[in-house]
Design a protein around this motif. Structure first.
Motif, mmCIF file in Angstrom:
data_model
loop_
_atom_site.group_PDB
_atom_site.id
_atom_site.type_symbol
_atom_site.label_atom_id
_atom_site.label_comp_id
_atom_site.label_asym_id
_atom_site.label_seq_id
_atom_site.Cartn_x
_atom_site.Cartn_y
_atom_site.Cartn_z
ATOM 1 N N TRP A 1 0.831 -1.216 0.000
ATOM 2 C CA TRP A 1 0.000 0.000 0.000
ATOM 3 C C TRP A 1 0.863 1.263 0.000
ATOM 4 N N ARG A 2 1.995 1.206 0.731
ATOM 5 C CA ARG A 2 2.812 2.425 0.839
ATOM 6 C C ARG A 2 3.528 2.715 -0.471
ATOM 7 N N TYR A 3 3.729 3.964 -0.717
ATOM 8 C CA TYR A 3 4.515 4.394 -1.866
ATOM 9 C C TYR A 3 5.045 5.780 -1.542
ATOM 10 N N ALA A 4 6.016 6.202 -2.315
ATOM 11 C CA ALA A 4 6.612 7.519 -2.070
ATOM 12 C C ALA A 4 5.613 8.567 -2.568
ATOM 13 N N THR A 5 4.780 8.997 -1.677
ATOM 14 C CA THR A 5 3.647 9.882 -2.006
ATOM 15 C C THR A 5 4.127 11.188 -2.636
ATOM 16 N N ALA B 1 14.520 22.052 -1.368
ATOM 17 C CA ALA B 1 14.171 20.630 -1.476
ATOM 18 C C ALA B 1 13.422 20.426 -2.794
ATOM 19 N N TRP B 2 14.037 20.962 -3.838
ATOM 20 C CA TRP B 2 13.502 20.827 -5.200
ATOM 21 C C TRP B 2 12.044 21.272 -5.303
ATOM 22 N N ASN B 3 11.624 22.178 -4.432
ATOM 23 C CA ASN B 3 10.226 22.660 -4.409
ATOM 24 C C ASN B 3 9.211 21.532 -4.297
ATOM 25 N N GLY C 1 6.289 19.617 -3.070
ATOM 26 C CA GLY C 1 5.119 20.108 -2.358
ATOM 27 C C GLY C 1 4.846 19.421 -1.032
ATOM 28 N N GLN C 2 5.342 18.165 -0.916
ATOM 29 C CA GLN C 2 5.061 17.424 0.326
ATOM 30 C C GLN C 2 5.675 18.118 1.547
ATOM 31 N N ILE C 3 6.709 18.924 1.316
ATOM 32 C CA ILE C 3 7.384 19.611 2.440
ATOM 33 C C ILE C 3 6.386 20.500 3.192
ATOM 34 N N ALA D 1 21.291 6.600 10.572
ATOM 35 C CA ALA D 1 20.059 7.374 10.378
ATOM 36 C C ALA D 1 19.191 6.735 9.292
ATOM 37 N N TYR D 2 19.835 6.183 8.261
ATOM 38 C CA TYR D 2 19.068 5.514 7.192
ATOM 39 C C TYR D 2 18.341 4.280 7.718
ATOM 40 N N ILE D 3 18.941 3.601 8.689
ATOM 41 C CA ILE D 3 18.252 2.441 9.267
ATOM 42 C C ILE D 3 16.999 2.932 9.994
ATOM 43 N N SER E 1 3.974 8.731 3.449
ATOM 44 C CA SER E 1 5.283 9.360 3.673
ATOM 45 C C SER E 1 6.059 9.412 2.360
ATOM 46 N N THR E 2 7.070 10.251 2.347
ATOM 47 C CA THR E 2 7.949 10.353 1.166
ATOM 48 C C THR E 2 9.388 10.503 1.642
ATOM 49 N N PRO E 3 10.192 9.444 1.497
ATOM 50 C CA PRO E 3 11.599 9.621 1.855
ATOM 51 C C PRO E 3 12.229 10.571 0.851
ATOM 52 N N MET E 4 13.042 11.496 1.328
ATOM 53 C CA MET E 4 13.613 12.510 0.421
ATOM 54 C C MET E 4 15.091 12.750 0.637
ATOM 55 N N GLU E 5 15.834 12.462 -0.426
ATOM 56 C CA GLU E 5 17.248 12.858 -0.457
ATOM 57 C C GLU E 5 17.398 14.098 -1.321
ATOM 58 N N VAL F 1 20.401 14.518 7.094
ATOM 59 C CA VAL F 1 20.709 13.361 6.244
ATOM 60 C C VAL F 1 19.568 13.089 5.269
ATOM 61 N N ILE F 2 18.384 13.079 5.792
ATOM 62 C CA ILE F 2 17.223 12.696 4.984
ATOM 63 C C ILE F 2 15.968 13.345 5.555
ATOM 64 N N LEU F 3 15.022 13.647 4.667
ATOM 65 C CA LEU F 3 13.744 14.225 5.091
ATOM 66 C C LEU F 3 12.642 13.183 4.914
ATOM 67 N N VAL G 1 6.836 -1.385 -8.697
ATOM 68 C CA VAL G 1 7.758 -2.209 -9.485
ATOM 69 C C VAL G 1 8.989 -2.562 -8.658
ATOM 70 N N ARG G 2 9.258 -3.842 -8.577
ATOM 71 C CA ARG G 2 10.466 -4.320 -7.907
ATOM 72 C C ARG G 2 11.068 -5.439 -8.740
ATOM 73 N N ARG G 3 12.377 -5.622 -8.662
ATOM 74 C CA ARG G 3 12.987 -6.756 -9.356
ATOM 75 C C ARG G 3 12.419 -8.057 -8.802
HETATM 76 C C1 LIG Z 1 16.892 7.454 0.332
HETATM 77 C C2 LIG Z 1 15.741 7.799 -0.547
HETATM 78 C C3 LIG Z 1 15.651 9.052 -1.132
HETATM 79 C C4 LIG Z 1 14.549 9.399 -1.921
HETATM 80 N N1 LIG Z 1 14.407 10.711 -2.383
HETATM 81 C C5 LIG Z 1 13.235 11.050 -2.966
HETATM 82 C C6 LIG Z 1 12.923 12.415 -3.235
HETATM 83 O O1 LIG Z 1 13.702 13.328 -2.963
HETATM 84 N N2 LIG Z 1 11.722 12.698 -3.785
HETATM 85 C C7 LIG Z 1 10.792 11.741 -4.079
HETATM 86 O O2 LIG Z 1 9.711 12.077 -4.566
HETATM 87 N N3 LIG Z 1 11.053 10.440 -3.830
HETATM 88 C C8 LIG Z 1 12.223 10.088 -3.274
HETATM 89 N N4 LIG Z 1 12.464 8.761 -2.943
HETATM 90 C C9 LIG Z 1 11.442 7.757 -3.287
HETATM 91 C C10 LIG Z 1 11.919 6.667 -4.251
HETATM 92 O O3 LIG Z 1 11.989 7.166 -5.559
HETATM 93 C C11 LIG Z 1 10.941 5.493 -4.124
HETATM 94 O O4 LIG Z 1 10.996 4.992 -2.812
HETATM 95 C C12 LIG Z 1 11.255 4.362 -5.107
HETATM 96 O O5 LIG Z 1 11.069 4.791 -6.443
HETATM 97 C C13 LIG Z 1 10.389 3.132 -4.843
HETATM 98 O O6 LIG Z 1 9.039 3.447 -4.952
HETATM 99 P P1 LIG Z 1 7.996 3.366 -3.747
HETATM 100 O O7 LIG Z 1 8.677 3.905 -2.532
HETATM 101 O O8 LIG Z 1 6.859 4.266 -4.212
HETATM 102 O O9 LIG Z 1 7.585 1.939 -3.586
HETATM 103 C C14 LIG Z 1 13.563 8.419 -2.191
HETATM 104 C C15 LIG Z 1 13.681 7.146 -1.607
HETATM 105 C C16 LIG Z 1 14.728 6.847 -0.772
HETATM 106 C C17 LIG Z 1 14.756 5.501 -0.083
#
Ligand SMILES: Cc1cc2nc3c(=O)[nH]c(=O)nc-3n(C[C@H](O)[C@H](O)[C@H](O)COP(=O)(O)O)c2cc1C
Length: 212
Positions: A10-14, A65-67, A69-71, A136-138, A154-158, A179-181, A200-202
């Protein structure tokens, strides 16, 4: 499929969050506690989590943070900030805490403390920061799983400029480096290009191999 795996599907990088919906204090607490309980090398927990709710501060961070919007559309912006170095003081702080909490001193543990004291503070700060950032990544991994478990997006952001975020949050003064947002919130009903796309995953056989 297990309940946890369903939540991880269900989760994805929103990409777009609904600004009117806020994560409850209870769910936030569960996510932060999952991070606090996360394993770290030697148990040093060499990072902190800063919860940014202040809208002006989040507006300041957004252009760096690249503008994204989630911020500003999330309800809570988590900033994972690692120690800028390992010092004797920081190492002793954690070892002393363990002794205090457990109520006794252990010779093996004290030898281990000396081993770290003879190794980490002598290394250059960048090497130590990189090691701390890996911890911190862990924590980030735990937060991602815990958020999904709680039904929180949530959206992990580098994709941000750490030096600018450090400046805005005055992290260097605290011996920390961002380190990460991780914005926490709820996916918007419309406008998220990723929400309906297949995850999509391998294939497992290209990702996991066995040595029997
Ligand atoms: C360390 C890390 C940094 C990421 N940075 C960004 C980011 O800056 N912006 C963003 O939209 N997604 C970011 N992502 C999301 C990834 O693109 C996403 O997790 C990956 O494509 C897999 O898709 P899913 O998380 O939707 O399953 C990041 C993910 C990780 C783990």
């Amino acid at each position: 499929m297990s309940e946890l795996l369903q939540k991880l599907q269900w989760r994805y990088a929103t990409k777009k969050m609904e600004p009117s919906q806020a994560v409850s204090a209870e769910k936030l607490e569960h996510i932060l506690e999952a991070v606090r309980l996360t394993a770290s090398s030697s148990g040093l927990q060499p990072y902190e989590v800063i919860v940014v709710t202040n809208p002006e501060i989040r507006e300041q961070i957004k252009p760096h943070a690249w503008n994204q919007g989630q911020i500003t559309d999330c309800s809570h912006l988590l900033v994972f900030a690692a120690w800028d170095n390992y010092t004797a003081e920081r190492i002793n702080m954690m070892f002393d805490l363990v002794n205090e909490e457990r109520g006794f001193k252990n010779e093996g543990w004290e030898n281990y403390r000396q081993m770290l004291l003879n190794t980490y503070p002598q290394r250059d700060a960048e090497t130590n920061y990189q090691h701390a950032a890996r911890q911190a990544y862990i924590g980030l991994g735990s937060a991602l799983i815990a958020a999904a478990y709680e039904g929180v997006d949530s959206t992990p952001m580098e994709g941000f400029d750490p030096a600018k975020v450090d400046e805005i949050l005055k992290l260097r003064e605290r011996g920390l480096r961002s380190v990460i947002l991780l914005p926490l919130g709820y996916r918007a009903a419309e406008g998220d290009w990723l929400v309906n796309l297949k995850k999509v995953r391998r294939a497992k056989n290209q990702f996991v191999s066995e040595v029997k």
